[in-house]
Design an enzyme around this catalytic site. Structure first.
Site, PDB file in Angstrom:
ATOM      1  N   LYS A  24     -13.569  -0.835   5.811  1.00 41.77           N
ATOM      2  CA  LYS A  24     -13.708  -1.611   5.258  1.00 41.77           C
ATOM      3  C   LYS A  24     -15.332  -3.099   5.521  1.00 41.77           C
ATOM      4  O   LYS A  24     -16.035  -2.749   5.636  1.00 41.77           O
ATOM      5  CB  LYS A  24     -12.784  -2.266   4.283  1.00 41.77           C
ATOM      6  CG  LYS A  24     -11.811  -1.860   4.191  1.00 41.77           C
ATOM      7  CD  LYS A  24     -11.379  -1.005   3.192  1.00 41.77           C
ATOM      8  CE  LYS A  24     -10.339  -0.118   3.471  1.00 41.77           C
ATOM      9  NZ  LYS A  24     -10.183   1.026   2.543  1.00 41.77           N
ATOM     10  N   TRP A  62       1.211  -1.481  -0.018  1.00 41.52           N
ATOM     11  CA  TRP A  62      -0.203   0.053   0.022  1.00 41.52           C
ATOM     12  C   TRP A  62       0.506   1.360   0.110  1.00 41.52           C
ATOM     13  O   TRP A  62       1.395   1.415   0.701  1.00 41.52           O
ATOM     14  CB  TRP A  62      -0.887  -0.306   1.437  1.00 41.52           C
ATOM     15  CG  TRP A  62      -1.996   1.254   1.181  1.00 41.52           C
ATOM     16  CD1 TRP A  62      -2.611   1.947   0.741  1.00 41.52           C
ATOM     17  CD2 TRP A  62      -1.951   2.011   2.555  1.00 41.52           C
ATOM     18  NE1 TRP A  62      -3.743   2.823   0.883  1.00 41.52           N
ATOM     19  CE2 TRP A  62      -2.796   2.837   2.306  1.00 41.52           C
ATOM     20  CE3 TRP A  62      -0.971   1.752   3.739  1.00 41.52           C
ATOM     21  CZ2 TRP A  62      -4.095   3.082   3.731  1.00 41.52           C
ATOM     22  CZ3 TRP A  62      -2.131   2.552   4.926  1.00 41.52           C
ATOM     23  CH2 TRP A  62      -3.145   3.313   4.637  1.00 41.52           C
ATOM     24  N   ASP A  89      -0.878  -5.637   9.290  1.00 44.28           N
ATOM     25  CA  ASP A  89      -1.710  -4.031   9.177  1.00 44.28           C
ATOM     26  C   ASP A  89      -3.379  -5.227   8.732  1.00 44.28           C
ATOM     27  O   ASP A  89      -3.049  -5.876   7.107  1.00 44.28           O
ATOM     28  CB  ASP A  89      -1.080  -3.566   7.850  1.00 44.28           C
ATOM     29  CG  ASP A  89      -1.399  -2.413   7.498  1.00 44.28           C
ATOM     30  OD1 ASP A  89      -3.034  -2.460   7.971  1.00 44.28           O
ATOM     31  OD2 ASP A  89      -1.419  -1.453   6.599  1.00 44.28           O
ATOM     32  N   ALA A 124      -6.535  -4.770   7.485  1.00 42.56           N
ATOM     33  CA  ALA A 124      -8.062  -3.921   6.983  1.00 42.56           C
ATOM     34  C   ALA A 124      -8.901  -4.225   5.815  1.00 42.56           C
ATOM     35  O   ALA A 124      -9.578  -4.003   5.886  1.00 42.56           O
ATOM     36  CB  ALA A 124      -7.044  -2.631   5.759  1.00 42.56           C
TER      37      ALA A 124
HETATM   38  C1  LMR Z   1      -6.594   1.541  -1.251  1.00 39.59           C
HETATM   39  O1  LMR Z   1      -5.859   1.196  -0.772  1.00 39.59           O
HETATM   40  O2  LMR Z   1      -7.459   1.906  -1.614  1.00 39.59           O
HETATM   41  C2  LMR Z   1      -7.450   1.847   0.649  1.00 39.59           C
HETATM   42  O3  LMR Z   1      -7.260   1.559   1.704  1.00 39.59           O
HETATM   43  C3  LMR Z   1      -8.151   3.390   1.166  1.00 39.59           C
HETATM   44  C4  LMR Z   1      -7.024   4.291   1.373  1.00 39.59           C
HETATM   45  O4  LMR Z   1      -6.824   4.598   1.876  1.00 39.59           O
HETATM   46  O5  LMR Z   1      -5.990   4.384   0.506  1.00 39.59           O
END
Ligand code: LMR
Length: 393
Positions: A243, A127, A208, A210
């Protein structure tokens, strides 16, 4: 004086949201930011959340401060949801935080305070906010191999050989499930091997989490993590309710720390209070109290379980539908890997130029590395995407 500020690089995912909003084409398709959408393109408020909010509106008698660690019932309930009721109940501390990002941020602050020379190992790819936050906080980071473009799956040998270089007290940042951006999940056996490496080389895992519930199930998605919690002496978890409770804008997350040493736990808890006080004082209460209301009411919890299951089924259905549509449109098995991945994301393996073409010529928006949010598709746009991809290949 603020003219002295430097321009900041835009976050790719957030910048894409702006670009999409400014596109006037009616046929536009948003596969950018990781937000679940139903077949009508709406990100709905979950039924259990609506009911919990209504209950709270009736019953809440005060908006006074709660405490620097936030709602401790919420923290305990999240610990139970993630690690089960039985596991090391006395051996953890935690704090509510504004979203998964807030939880990560506070734990990064603690890690940096404990050891200014720390290196955090992050997956390649990951990410984008992981490296950005670490850079912003002045924390050293290195990448470990995670995903092989050739096989469309995890490069576990590469991962382990890179992590063998991690020093004592380094931190390895793992995605609990539904890896963002690849969708490629570690198997339980792979989680065990990583746990053994952490144990042997005294590396601290930071997980992490999510997307619990969006892969194989609420329990199934944390099997590897639960085993890790039973194996390593120290474990950090930063979990998000954005989410799986659909509470994106309410900013609900939890930072957990597991250790058997009571003194270290108490020190960590005091430090969490202190960093909270110094950043935002008290974490925002509403969303966390909604979550704790749901998790502690058997009826609401059953409703929520069902809703998570529906979201998961819908994502899986779209994922498999896209794999099949791409097979038909391209007359190849090039995209068969989509069927193996879990959660909202997968990368299509397209070049930046191809991603730009999809946006310019077909009004299809995805992140520059060709990550798509499968939950942004619907029955119709699955085919629109597959045909457009076949055209630009
Ligand atoms: C994403 O990766 O699209 C989500 O986790 C939202 C974000 O905050 O980037």
């Amino acid at each position: 004086m603020l003219e002295l500020l430097k321009e900041q690089p835009a976050d790719n995912i957030i910048a894409l949201m702006g670009q999409f909003a400014n596109d006037n084409r009616e046929t536009k398709v948003d596969l950018g930011v990781g937000v679940y959408k139903n077949q009508s393109g709406v990100t709905p408020i979950m039924g259990a959340v609506k009911k919990a909010q209504a209950l709270l509106l009736e019953s809440q008698v005060s908006k006074s401060y709660v405490g620097l660690l936030g709602n401790l019932d919420f923290v305990q309930s999240m610990k139970n949801l993630i690690l089960s009721d039985s596991l090391r109940s006395e051996n953890f501390v935690g704090a509510q935080a504004p979203g998964g990002t807030g939880s990560l941020h506070q734990m990064f602050l603690l890690l940096r305070a404990a050891n200014p020379n720390i290196t955090v190992w992050i997956s390649s790819p990951t990410w984008p906010n992981h490296p950005s936050m670490l850079r912003h906080l002045g924390i050293e980071f290195r990448y470990y191999r995670y995903f092989s473009e050739e096989t469309g799956s995890i490069d576990f040998d590469g991962m382990m050989s890179d992590l063998a270089e991690a020093k004592c007290n380094d931190v390895i940042l793992l995605h609990g499930c539904c890896h963002n951006p690849t969708g490629a999940n570690l198997s339980v056996g792979e989680w065990d091997s990583i746990s053994q490496l952490c144990l042997k080389n005294e590396i601290i895992p930071l997980v992490d989490l999510a997307y619990q519930g969006f892969g194989d199930g609420l329990e199934e998605d944390v099997l590897g993590l639960r085993r890790m919690a039973g194996l390593v002496p120290e474990l950090i978890i930063a979990a998000s309710c954005s989410k799986n409770f659909g509470l994106y804008r309410d900013r609900v997350g939890v930072a957990l720390y597991l250790n058997e040493n009571k003194k270290v736990l108490s020190l960590t808890s005091d430090n969490l209070k202190s960093v909270n006080r110094l950043t935002y004082s008290f974490p925002p209460d509403w969303g966390a109290t909604v979550v704790s209301t749901i998790l502690n009411d058997s009826g609401l919890r059953a409703d929520w379980n069902e809703e998570v299951q529906d979201i998961r089924s819908s994502i899986t259905h779209l994922r498999l539908g896209l794999r099949d549509a791409l097979k038909r449109a391209t007359n190849s098995d090039r995209f068969a890997f989509l069927g193996e991945h879990k959660g909202m994301f997968s990368r299509l393996g397209l070049t930046k130029g191809q991603v730009d073409l999809l946006r310019k010529d077909h009004a299809i928006y995805m992140v520059g590395d060709s990550r798509i949010n499968i939950a942004g598709l619907n029955e119709k746009s699955v085919n629109v995407l597959a045909n457009a991809v076949a055209k630009i290949l």
